[in-house]
Design an enzyme around this catalytic site. Structure first.
Site, PDB file in Angstrom:
ATOM      1  N   ASP A 105       0.864  -1.177   0.000  1.00  0.00           N
ATOM      2  CA  ASP A 105       0.000   0.000   0.000  1.00  0.00           C
ATOM      3  C   ASP A 105       0.911   1.240   0.000  1.00  0.00           C
ATOM      4  OD1 ASP A 105      -2.132   1.745   0.391  1.00  0.00           O
ATOM      5  OD2 ASP A 105      -2.572   1.099   2.410  1.00  0.00           O
ATOM      6  N   LYS A 133      -0.943  -1.284  -4.759  1.00  0.00           N
ATOM      7  CA  LYS A 133      -1.755  -0.093  -5.015  1.00  0.00           C
ATOM      8  C   LYS A 133      -0.802   1.008  -5.501  1.00  0.00           C
ATOM      9  CE  LYS A 133      -5.224  -0.923  -1.352  1.00  0.00           C
ATOM     10  NZ  LYS A 133      -5.620  -0.525   0.030  1.00  0.00           N
TER      11      LYS A 133
HETATM   12  P1  IMP Z   1       1.875  -0.556   3.827  1.00  0.00           P
HETATM   13  O1  IMP Z   1       2.941  -0.647   4.895  1.00  0.00           O
HETATM   14  O2  IMP Z   1       1.114   0.736   3.889  1.00  0.00           O
HETATM   15  O3  IMP Z   1       2.386  -0.859   2.431  1.00  0.00           O
HETATM   16  O4  IMP Z   1       0.770  -1.606   4.170  1.00  0.00           O
HETATM   17  C1  IMP Z   1       1.035  -2.918   4.106  1.00  0.00           C
HETATM   18  C2  IMP Z   1       0.140  -3.746   4.997  1.00  0.00           C
HETATM   19  O5  IMP Z   1      -1.098  -3.098   5.355  1.00  0.00           O
HETATM   20  C3  IMP Z   1      -0.246  -4.963   4.210  1.00  0.00           C
HETATM   21  O6  IMP Z   1       0.706  -5.986   4.366  1.00  0.00           O
HETATM   22  C4  IMP Z   1      -1.616  -5.298   4.782  1.00  0.00           C
HETATM   23  O7  IMP Z   1      -1.462  -6.119   5.907  1.00  0.00           O
HETATM   24  C5  IMP Z   1      -2.199  -3.966   5.175  1.00  0.00           C
HETATM   25  N1  IMP Z   1      -3.095  -3.432   4.100  1.00  0.00           N
HETATM   26  C6  IMP Z   1      -2.799  -2.520   3.153  1.00  0.00           C
HETATM   27  N2  IMP Z   1      -3.839  -2.274   2.333  1.00  0.00           N
HETATM   28  C7  IMP Z   1      -4.841  -3.071   2.773  1.00  0.00           C
HETATM   29  C8  IMP Z   1      -6.202  -3.287   2.310  1.00  0.00           C
HETATM   30  O8  IMP Z   1      -6.725  -2.715   1.323  1.00  0.00           O
HETATM   31  N3  IMP Z   1      -6.926  -4.192   3.030  1.00  0.00           N
HETATM   32  C9  IMP Z   1      -6.423  -4.851   4.109  1.00  0.00           C
HETATM   33  N4  IMP Z   1      -5.161  -4.683   4.551  1.00  0.00           N
HETATM   34  C10 IMP Z   1      -4.380  -3.797   3.893  1.00  0.00           C
END
Ligand code: IMP
Ligand code: MG
Length: 176
Positions: A105, A133
């Site tokens: 994300d 994303k």
């Molecule tokens: P980041 O550190 O912002 O890249 O987020 C990564 C983590 O957040 C992922 O490994 C997921 O566990 C959680 N996450 C991110 N987007 C979503 C979503 O749309 N639905 C559910 N969990 C999410």
């Protein structure tokens, strides 16, 4: 058919078949890059458990598996603090390591993972994620294997949760 988790409605987004095809493609791409080497796959708990399971079944060569546990999400909001809850307990010096994520994300988790593996003397560190994303990802680290690029909308199912619920759903649903 719509589903409800806690206070939110979700609509169908990806079928089990579409997800499986994306994972199979990732496994093939990784296998091509390994040149007969035995990679160490590192699954990122909790979210990636289902991806890892299916990925392993599609990977038809020798490989090893470990898990780390990270947490950053609080409900539907990503937080900037990514915590390591379980670390790696295996010597990976000189190895080709492929991190397997459910979703990238903001990329905060990826940044944290890269730091975590920086001093481990690995031969190469690669990142694989079922979902990316692109509109939310603003980091410089290359994501080597991406199953599917998806819009910047909250999803659940196939290991992904909304406040603890939805991980057991075999398909992926999107917030309505
Ligand atoms: P980041 O550190 O912002 O890249 O987020 C990564 C983590 O957040 C992922 O490994 C997921 O566990 C959680 N996450 C991110 N987007 C979503 C979503 O749309 N639905 C559910 N969990 C999410
Ligand atoms: Mg995750």
């Amino acid at each position: 058919m719509e589903i409800r988790l806690h206070d939110k409605q979700f609509v169908p987004f990806l079928s089990a078949k579409e997800i499986d095809a994306a994972i199979a493609k990732m496994a093939d791409a990784v296998a091509k890059d390994m040149n007969g080497e035995i990679p160490v796959f590192v699954g990122v708990l909790n979210g990636a458990f289902m991806v890892v399971s299916d990925f392993m079944k599609h990977y038809k060569h020798d490989c090893e598996l470990s898990f780390v546990k990270m947490a950053s999400y609080d409900g539907m909001q990503t937080t900037h603090e990514v915590k390591q809850l379980i670390g790696l307990n295996q010597d990976i010096t000189g190895r080709s390591v492929v991190i397997i994520e459910d979703i990238v994300d903001t990329g905060n988790t990826i940044v944290e993972l890269q730091k975590m593996f920086a001093d481990k003397g690995v031969k190469q560190l690669k990142f694989a994620t079922l979902f990316l994303k692109p509109e939310a990802y603003d980091k410089d680290i290359a994501i080597d294997y991406v199953g599917l690029e998806i819009p910047n909308k909250f999803i659940v199912g196939f290991g992904l949760d909304y406040d603890g619920l939805g991980r057991n759903i075999p398909e992926v649903y999107q917030l309505k």
